[in-house]
Structure formats: C-alpha cells, structure tokens
Design an enzyme around this catalytic site. Structure first.
Site, PDB file in Angstrom:
ATOM      1  N   ASP A  11      18.860  16.117  -2.295  1.00  0.00           N
ATOM      2  CA  ASP A  11      19.277  15.221  -1.218  1.00  0.00           C
ATOM      3  C   ASP A  11      20.742  15.509  -0.901  1.00  0.00           C
ATOM      4  OD1 ASP A  11      19.394  13.001   0.640  1.00  0.00           O
ATOM      5  OD2 ASP A  11      17.646  12.212  -0.435  1.00  0.00           O
ATOM      6  N   VAL A  69      12.402  14.299   4.792  1.00  0.00           N
ATOM      7  CA  VAL A  69      13.569  13.657   5.409  1.00  0.00           C
ATOM      8  C   VAL A  69      13.101  12.677   6.478  1.00  0.00           C
ATOM      9  CG1 VAL A  69      15.007  15.677   4.968  1.00  0.00           C
ATOM     10  CG2 VAL A  69      13.851  15.456   7.181  1.00  0.00           C
ATOM     11  N   LYS A  76      14.325  17.985  11.107  1.00  0.00           N
ATOM     12  CA  LYS A  76      13.284  18.757  10.416  1.00  0.00           C
ATOM     13  C   LYS A  76      13.322  20.222  10.821  1.00  0.00           C
ATOM     14  CE  LYS A  76      10.052  14.925   9.618  1.00  0.00           C
ATOM     15  NZ  LYS A  76      10.042  14.958   8.140  1.00  0.00           N
ATOM     16  N   SER A  98       4.818  11.885   9.231  1.00  0.00           N
ATOM     17  CA  SER A  98       3.660  11.027   9.491  1.00  0.00           C
ATOM     18  C   SER A  98       3.130  11.194  10.907  1.00  0.00           C
ATOM     19  CB  SER A  98       4.041   9.558   9.265  1.00  0.00           C
ATOM     20  OG  SER A  98       5.124   9.196  10.108  1.00  0.00           O
ATOM     21  N   HIS A 119       1.116  14.598   3.988  1.00  0.00           N
ATOM     22  CA  HIS A 119       1.570  13.225   4.214  1.00  0.00           C
ATOM     23  C   HIS A 119       1.032  12.296   3.133  1.00  0.00           C
ATOM     24  CE1 HIS A 119       1.471   9.294   6.632  1.00  0.00           C
ATOM     25  NE2 HIS A 119       2.690   9.487   6.183  1.00  0.00           N
ATOM     26  N   ASN A 170      -2.471   7.403  10.617  1.00  0.00           N
ATOM     27  CA  ASN A 170      -1.675   6.579  11.522  1.00  0.00           C
ATOM     28  C   ASN A 170      -2.415   6.202  12.796  1.00  0.00           C
ATOM     29  OD1 ASN A 170       0.443   6.475   9.804  1.00  0.00           O
ATOM     30  ND2 ASN A 170       1.781   7.816  10.948  1.00  0.00           N
TER      31      ASN A 170
END
Length: 209
Positions: A11, A69, A76, A98, A119, A170
């Site tokens: 990170d 991220v 990305k 997602s 995901h 989703n």
C-alpha cells in the site's frame, strides 16, 4: 485463508500496511480461532506468510498479483501499466474491481490474455463466493489458473464469461434490495419480517450446500 501462499501486501503508506496487519490478525481471531476453525498456531503461520511494503516495485518478485485499489479507472490503469512493466510476462494480473471493464484495464498492458477480474464478496474473511470475470482477450488457461487459486484459498469461484457492467453479483444484489423496499412501502411486511425472511433464506442456502 491464504491457501498456503506467501503474500506481499503493498500500500502507499506504512501506517495503512500496519493497520491492515492488525485487521487481518483480528479477523483471524474473531472469525476463525475463536470459532475453532483454526488453531492459534495456524493463525501465526498464516501471518508469518505475509510481508508488508510500500514499494510497488517489490511486485517484480510476485508470481501472481491481485490489485484492490479504489474504484477509479485512471488509478487502476496507472497501476496496471506499472505492473505490466514490473512483472514477468507469465504473471497473471487480477483486479478486484466490482464493475470496471476488465477489457479496458487489460488494454494498457502487453498481456491482455493474462488480465482477469477476481472480485471477492464482502466481508471477504467469511464470504466464500468469488466472482471470476473474463475480459475480451482473457485466455481459458488464465481462467483455469485463477479458478484453481480461488479454490485453494477456500473460496467458491464462479465464472462470469462476459465483461459486462456490474458483472453478475452487482446486477443481482439491487434486485433483492429493491424488492425489500417494495415489500415495506406496500405494507406487505415489516422491516423486521423482511430481514428475518432474508436470514432464513440464507440459512436454507447454507443447508443445501
């Protein structure tokens, strides 16, 4: 939890990495050790396989990469450009997005056949469902390897064959939410009854497995 793999956790800030380690340890204790699913020794072995860094350059030593991220396309794309330069050409680059197009993310690399969506369902520490999403050029071999990695991590991977906005999970979730609102607004059931109905449905699903 890590499938026996050695993990490099990266990170941008040391405090974030340290906070992540604390959260991982607490999750292992609360969801696994205290429930008798793993021993304290196994927890320590899992933690011992994880190292932290603030340097993305250390991904050059990775055999497999999962990016997680924020859901910002440009961020990305920037990361995948760098990963494509850093990592061996044989390394699979997975994204935990997602809903952002896998094909779009893969387009900034020289290995679109090795870019794929991975995901994880929240909360990741307990949810077994793992949605694997192919981009337009993702190879069958890449899909096979990622499915295998997911199973080794104790997940239940499900393959979404088309790179479509929202993928599978989703697109289904809002249907449940909208119907719950309709039941409440129309006075058909109380919020408590709806909540219990969903809980009962999930308990039934668990018994069916």
């Amino acid at each position: 939890q890590t499938g026996g793999y050695k993990i490099i956790l990266q990170d941008i800030d040391k405090s974030i990495v340290e906070a992540a380690f604390d959260k991982i340890e607490k999750n292992l204790d609360n969801f696994w050790v205290l429930k008798g699913k793993i021993t304290s020794k196994e927890r320590d072995e899992i933690l011992g396989r994880i190292t932290g860094t603030t340097h993305l350059e250390e991904m050059k030593n990775a055999d497999y990469v999962i990016e997680a991220v924020a859901e910002k396309l440009e961020l990305k794309l920037e990361i995948f450009r760098k990963l494509d330069e850093l990592c061996s050409e044989n390394v699979i680059l997975a994204t935990n997005t997602s809903g952002i197009s896998i094909t779009k993310i893969a387009s900034v690399t020289r290995r679109p056949q090795k870019v794929i969506g991975m995901h994880f369902s929240n909360p990741v520490q307990v949810m077994r469902r793992l949605e694997i999403v192919k981009g337009l050029e993702t190879s069958e071999e890449t899909s096979r390897v990622v499915m295998e990695v997911g199973r080794k991590m104790g997940k239940e991977p499900r393959l979404t064959k088309k790179d479509y906005p929202g993928f599978t999970g989703n697109r289904l979730f809002p249907l449940y939410v909208n119907e719950a609102f309709n039941l409440r607004v129309q006075g058909i059931a109380t919020a408590e009854d709806i909540d219990e109905g969903i809980r009962e449905f999930r308990r039934f699903q668990g018994k069916q497995k």
